[in-house]
Design a protein around this motif. Structure first.
Motif, PDB file in Angstrom:
ATOM      1  N   LEU A   1      36.859  58.309  39.842  1.00 18.37           N
ATOM      2  CA  LEU A   1      36.844  56.939  39.331  1.00 18.37           C
ATOM      3  C   LEU A   1      38.217  56.286  39.449  1.00 18.37           C
ATOM      4  CD1 LEU A   1      34.621  57.223  36.120  1.00 18.37           C
ATOM      5  CD2 LEU A   1      34.036  56.137  38.287  1.00 18.37           C
ATOM      6  N   GLY A   2      39.253  57.083  39.181  1.00 19.87           N
ATOM      7  CA  GLY A   2      40.605  56.537  39.254  1.00 19.87           C
ATOM      8  C   GLY A   2      40.962  56.061  40.643  1.00 19.87           C
ATOM      9  N   SER A   3      40.581  56.833  41.651  1.00 19.72           N
ATOM     10  CA  SER A   3      40.898  56.453  43.031  1.00 19.72           C
ATOM     11  C   SER A   3      40.157  55.197  43.458  1.00 19.72           C
ATOM     12  CB  SER A   3      40.564  57.606  43.977  1.00 19.72           C
ATOM     13  OG  SER A   3      39.181  57.919  43.914  1.00 19.72           O
ATOM     14  N   ILE A   4      38.994  54.926  42.832  1.00 16.41           N
ATOM     15  CA  ILE A   4      38.214  53.738  43.176  1.00 16.41           C
ATOM     16  C   ILE A   4      38.562  52.560  42.274  1.00 16.41           C
ATOM     17  CG2 ILE A   4      35.882  52.769  43.316  1.00 16.41           C
ATOM     18  CD1 ILE A   4      34.888  55.621  43.897  1.00 16.41           C
ATOM     19  N   LEU A   5      38.548  52.811  40.945  1.00 15.66           N
ATOM     20  CA  LEU A   5      38.725  51.719  39.985  1.00 15.66           C
ATOM     21  C   LEU A   5      40.161  51.224  39.894  1.00 15.66           C
ATOM     22  CD1 LEU A   5      36.466  52.859  37.000  1.00 15.66           C
ATOM     23  CD2 LEU A   5      36.025  51.029  38.636  1.00 15.66           C
ATOM     24  N   PHE A   6      41.130  52.144  39.964  1.00 11.51           N
ATOM     25  CA  PHE A   6      42.520  51.737  39.747  1.00 11.51           C
ATOM     26  C   PHE A   6      42.960  50.636  40.712  1.00 11.51           C
ATOM     27  CE2 PHE A   6      47.096  52.192  40.454  1.00 11.51           C
ATOM     28  CZ  PHE A   6      47.565  51.975  39.173  1.00 11.51           C
ATOM     29  N   PRO A   7      42.808  50.805  42.032  1.00 13.07           N
ATOM     30  CA  PRO A   7      43.249  49.727  42.928  1.00 13.07           C
ATOM     31  C   PRO A   7      42.473  48.428  42.735  1.00 13.07           C
ATOM     32  CG  PRO A   7      42.069  51.436  44.149  1.00 13.07           C
ATOM     33  CD  PRO A   7      42.308  51.968  42.789  1.00 13.07           C
ATOM     34  N   ILE A   8      41.160  48.542  42.433  1.00  9.91           N
ATOM     35  CA  ILE A   8      40.366  47.330  42.219  1.00  9.91           C
ATOM     36  C   ILE A   8      40.858  46.592  40.982  1.00  9.91           C
ATOM     37  CG2 ILE A   8      38.059  46.466  41.646  1.00  9.91           C
ATOM     38  CD1 ILE A   8      36.895  48.751  43.285  1.00  9.91           C
ATOM     39  N   ARG A   9      41.055  47.340  39.896  1.00 12.80           N
ATOM     40  CA  ARG A   9      41.471  46.714  38.641  1.00 12.80           C
ATOM     41  C   ARG A   9      42.870  46.103  38.746  1.00 12.80           C
ATOM     42  NH1 ARG A   9      39.133  51.045  34.094  1.00 12.80           N
ATOM     43  NH2 ARG A   9      36.997  50.216  34.111  1.00 12.80           N
TER      44      ARG A   9
ATOM     45  N   LEU B   1      42.631  42.857  40.822  1.00  8.79           N
ATOM     46  CA  LEU B   1      42.030  41.743  40.089  1.00  8.79           C
ATOM     47  C   LEU B   1      42.968  41.208  39.005  1.00  8.79           C
ATOM     48  CD1 LEU B   1      38.341  42.998  39.685  1.00  8.79           C
ATOM     49  CD2 LEU B   1      39.177  41.169  41.184  1.00  8.79           C
ATOM     50  N   ALA B   2      43.587  42.131  38.262  1.00  9.71           N
ATOM     51  CA  ALA B   2      44.533  41.702  37.220  1.00  9.71           C
ATOM     52  C   ALA B   2      45.722  40.991  37.844  1.00  9.71           C
ATOM     53  CB  ALA B   2      44.998  42.909  36.409  1.00  9.71           C
ATOM     54  N   GLY B   3      46.188  41.514  38.984  1.00 13.07           N
ATOM     55  CA  GLY B   3      47.315  40.884  39.670  1.00 13.07           C
ATOM     56  C   GLY B   3      47.007  39.475  40.126  1.00 13.07           C
ATOM     57  N   VAL B   4      45.795  39.258  40.641  1.00 14.04           N
ATOM     58  CA  VAL B   4      45.384  37.919  41.073  1.00 14.04           C
ATOM     59  C   VAL B   4      45.374  36.959  39.883  1.00 14.04           C
ATOM     60  CG1 VAL B   4      43.444  36.570  41.943  1.00 14.04           C
ATOM     61  CG2 VAL B   4      44.070  38.720  43.067  1.00 14.04           C
ATOM     62  N   CYS B   5      44.832  37.430  38.755  1.00 11.67           N
ATOM     63  CA  CYS B   5      44.809  36.585  37.543  1.00 11.67           C
ATOM     64  C   CYS B   5      46.225  36.222  37.097  1.00 11.67           C
ATOM     65  CB  CYS B   5      44.069  37.294  36.421  1.00 11.67           C
ATOM     66  SG  CYS B   5      42.297  37.493  36.702  1.00 11.67           S
ATOM     67  N   PHE B   6      47.115  37.214  37.120  1.00  8.57           N
ATOM     68  CA  PHE B   6      48.504  36.963  36.714  1.00  8.57           C
ATOM     69  C   PHE B   6      49.180  35.965  37.658  1.00  8.57           C
ATOM     70  CE2 PHE B   6      48.642  41.099  34.249  1.00  8.57           C
ATOM     71  CZ  PHE B   6      48.880  40.485  33.032  1.00  8.57           C
ATOM     72  N   LEU B   7      48.920  36.090  38.957  1.00  6.14           N
ATOM     73  CA  LEU B   7      49.539  35.179  39.918  1.00  6.14           C
ATOM     74  C   LEU B   7      49.062  33.745  39.713  1.00  6.14           C
ATOM     75  CD1 LEU B   7      49.489  37.325  43.186  1.00  6.14           C
ATOM     76  CD2 LEU B   7      51.480  36.659  41.838  1.00  6.14           C
ATOM     77  N   ILE B   8      47.805  33.576  39.304  1.00  2.00           N
ATOM     78  CA  ILE B   8      47.295  32.234  39.016  1.00  2.00           C
ATOM     79  C   ILE B   8      47.915  31.696  37.727  1.00  2.00           C
ATOM     80  CG2 ILE B   8      45.221  30.885  38.488  1.00  2.00           C
ATOM     81  CD1 ILE B   8      43.625  32.908  40.163  1.00  2.00           C
TER      82      ILE B   8
ATOM     83  N   PHE C   1      41.968  41.243  30.994  1.00  2.00           N
ATOM     84  CA  PHE C   1      41.469  42.396  30.243  1.00  2.00           C
ATOM     85  C   PHE C   1      40.064  42.793  30.688  1.00  2.00           C
ATOM     86  CE2 PHE C   1      44.844  40.862  27.439  1.00  2.00           C
ATOM     87  CZ  PHE C   1      45.522  42.048  27.216  1.00  2.00           C
ATOM     88  N   PHE C   2      39.261  41.823  31.114  1.00  2.00           N
ATOM     89  CA  PHE C   2      37.942  42.142  31.647  1.00  2.00           C
ATOM     90  C   PHE C   2      38.079  42.995  32.906  1.00  2.00           C
ATOM     91  CE2 PHE C   2      34.125  41.448  34.145  1.00  2.00           C
ATOM     92  CZ  PHE C   2      33.110  41.515  33.198  1.00  2.00           C
ATOM     93  N   SER C   3      39.018  42.616  33.760  1.00  2.00           N
ATOM     94  CA  SER C   3      39.230  43.371  34.992  1.00  2.00           C
ATOM     95  C   SER C   3      39.761  44.771  34.716  1.00  2.00           C
ATOM     96  CB  SER C   3      40.204  42.627  35.913  1.00  2.00           C
ATOM     97  OG  SER C   3      41.504  42.577  35.348  1.00  2.00           O
ATOM     98  N   LEU C   4      40.399  44.972  33.563  1.00  2.00           N
ATOM     99  CA  LEU C   4      40.933  46.288  33.199  1.00  2.00           C
ATOM    100  C   LEU C   4      39.899  47.164  32.488  1.00  2.00           C
ATOM    101  CD1 LEU C   4      44.514  45.298  31.964  1.00  2.00           C
ATOM    102  CD2 LEU C   4      43.882  46.356  34.142  1.00  2.00           C
ATOM    103  N   GLY C   5      38.681  46.638  32.302  1.00  2.00           N
ATOM    104  CA  GLY C   5      37.606  47.464  31.740  1.00  2.00           C
ATOM    105  C   GLY C   5      37.130  47.071  30.365  1.00  2.00           C
ATOM    106  N   PHE C   6      37.746  46.056  29.759  1.00  2.00           N
ATOM    107  CA  PHE C   6      37.327  45.617  28.429  1.00  2.00           C
ATOM    108  C   PHE C   6      36.268  44.519  28.587  1.00  2.00           C
ATOM    109  CE2 PHE C   6      41.449  47.496  27.535  1.00  2.00           C
ATOM    110  CZ  PHE C   6      41.190  48.205  26.372  1.00  2.00           C
ATOM    111  N   TYR C   7      35.023  44.947  28.841  1.00  2.00           N
ATOM    112  CA  TYR C   7      33.951  44.005  29.088  1.00  2.00           C
ATOM    113  C   TYR C   7      33.449  43.380  27.795  1.00  2.00           C
ATOM    114  CZ  TYR C   7      33.997  46.717  33.439  1.00  2.00           C
ATOM    115  OH  TYR C   7      34.386  47.346  34.579  1.00  2.00           O
ATOM    116  N   TRP C   8      33.514  44.144  26.710  1.00  2.00           N
ATOM    117  CA  TRP C   8      33.043  43.648  25.423  1.00  2.00           C
ATOM    118  C   TRP C   8      34.141  43.801  24.372  1.00  2.00           C
ATOM    119  CZ3 TRP C   8      30.263  47.281  28.279  1.00  2.00           C
ATOM    120  CH2 TRP C   8      29.146  46.769  28.961  1.00  2.00           C
TER     121      TRP C   8
END
Length: 498
Positions: free
Chosen positions: A35-43, A46-53, A94-101
């Motif tokens: 999961l780390g190898s898949i989720l970490f780069p995606i998360r 996504l978080a980086g894109v949000c921060f850049l905006i 935070f949603f992109s980091l896994g906090f969906y709820w």
């Protein structure tokens, strides 16, 4: 108003709040790697894109305003236009980091009811998710963070109170700003503070700093819960990844201080700490972090949770030194200190020679336990290690220390000299010895006999002797290079566990 009882006895031992380990099964480790190898780069992407905006938008909120205008709360279109955008992007991070709820219990008090929200326990940077339900309340941050990309822009957007830990004047200015904002009767937005001042594993609440309570205004306690199968959000955690994470924010009723608490911010802070600890079902402790070292406070003294002397003894035993070799090394150490010719400060290479160590790395490790630079004061090692070995009794040890730190030879210690002596005995700096000095001094004279009496018989300060100035056999056991202290914690030179 008296201090609130947290439900734990005065003699009850508390869990170590600065160590966190997660035990994983083999299946969980494999799952984490996949999961780390898949989720970490995606998360991260996504978080980086949000921060850049967020970065340029956050800067635009105060763009074109003078210093005088920036010193006032942002109002009008700059608030209603930019605030919702940053709020949505913050939640997206935070949603992109896994906090969906995010589950919220209780009701957040409005600004008039409670000018400040106090949040605990503080576990890591993910705790900042609380800002979303708190509608991006104003925070307190280190001034050094303003130079960080994105973070600096967000702090400017937030109109945060900035403080430099290295500059006393900055601290005074920050306290004045806090008092001004918290007593502005709704002029400034609600503030949010983490009164612990540092991150812990959440097993106990460490002592609250008084900053949030100085103004004497009502506060609303906010509890953070992470009810996940694996506790992977603590500041010390390294390991697996999770598909999603849960967080529960619990807003407790507003706490209105009594007149006594308004006059005494420390009493106010302690009572709110105990109230929150009781709601969390964890102990309220007097542990604090000083200079990167976790300590407990007893009568103003700083008692290290992880004694440098005990770890030194463990390292010496692991290096093959027996009791006779350790005693011989201590003799060489005190001889050097008493001679005065070469001085008490040594570097790792000299320390290795004095201790009879074949590996300089061990000596360097011992230096790091007592000092942040590459040198160490031999007096600190000798006076903290010697009582643990049993090679010298307390009376003789205090006589040697008293003689060495009584620089003017007048038979009485000043408060500064007592501070230096206690630092040598405990292995960590002692900045507040006024209470000990008052208890041990008679007519402004602190003699060797009075200090010995207080350290052995005083109901508060005898803890120093019982837990730090006794032979290892009396305070714990040494087995296979691992030392068990009075709190039941096991120490070794490479890892610690409870």
């Amino acid at each position: 108003m008296e201090r609130i009882d947290d439900g734990y006895s005065a003699t009850q031992e508390y869990p170590h709040p600065f160590i966190h380990k997660v035990k994983l099964t083999r299946a969980q480790r494999i799952r984490g790697i996949i999961l780390g190898s898949i989720l970490f780069p995606i998360r991260v992407t996504l978080a980086g894109v949000c921060f850049l905006i967020m970065w340029p938008i956050a800067r635009l909120r105060l763009a074109g305003l003078s210093e005088e205008e920036r010193s006032k709360p942002v109002e009008g279109w700059r608030r209603w236009f930019y605030h919702p955008i940053i709020w949505l992007l913050s939640r997206a991070v935070f949603f992109s980091l896994g906090f969906y709820w995010v589950k919220v219990k209780g009701r957040r008090a409005n600004l008039k009811e409670a000018p400040v929200l106090v949040v605990a326990p503080h576990s890591g940077f993910l705790d900042m998710l609380v800002l979303c339900p708190a509608q991006l309340a104003t925070v307190v941050s280190r001034s050094e963070n303003t130079s960080l990309p994105v973070i600096g822009a967000l702090l400017e957007f937030n109109q945060s109170v900035l403080v430099s830990r290295k500059d006393p004047e900055s601290r005074k200015k920050a306290v004045a700003q806090l008092n001004e904002r918290l007593t502005s009767d709704g002029y400034w937005p609600q503030m949010l503070m983490f009164p612990e001042g540092t991150t812990t594993n959440g097993s106990a609440l460490i002592k609250f700093k008084p900053g949030a309570f100085l103004a004497g205004v009502p506060v609303q306690p906010v509890l953070l819960h992470y009810p996940n199968k694996l506790d992977t959000v603590r500041w010390t955690y390294k390991g697996t990844a999770c598909v999603y994470l849960f967080i529960v924010l619990q807003f407790l009723p507003v706490y209105n201080p009594s007149q006594e608490e308004k006059k005494d911010p420390n009493l106010y802070a302690d009572n709110v700490q105990k109230l929150m600890a009781r709601a969390l079902g964890v102990p309220a402790t007097d542990y604090v972090m000083e200079g990167g070292v976790p300590v407990s406070k007893v009568g103003g003294l700083s008692l290290p949770l992880e004694s440098p002397a005990r770890e030194t003894v463990t390292l010496l035993h692991k290096s093959g030194l027996g009791a006779h070799e350790v005693q011989a090394a201590l003799d060489r150490m005190i001889d050097r200190c008493c001679s005065g010719a070469q001085g008490a400060k040594v570097i790792a290479e000299e320390l290795a020679s004095i201790l009879g160590l074949s590996h300089q790395q061990t000596a360097a490790h011992i230096c790091s336990l007592y000092s942040k630079d590459h040198s160490v004061d031999l007096r600190h090692i000798y006076f903290s290690v010697a009582p643990l070995t049993g090679c010298v009794d307390l009376k003789t040890l205090l006589h040697s220390a008293f003689t060495m730190f009584n620089r003017e030879g007048r038979g009485s210690l000043s408060e500064r000299e007592l501070s230096d002596l206690m630092e040598a005995l405990l292995g960590v700096p002692q900045h507040r010895v006024a209470e000990l000095y008052a208890a041990a001094s008679d007519r402004s004279r602190l003699t060797e006999e009075s200090l010995l009496r207080v350290l052995t018989a005083h109901p508060t300060f005898q803890k120093v002797t019982k837990e730090y100035l006794r032979p290892e056999e009396a305070a714990g056991t040494l087995s296979n290079g691992r030392y068990v202290n009075n709190n039941g914690s096991v120490y070794s030179n490479s890892k610690k566990s409870e």
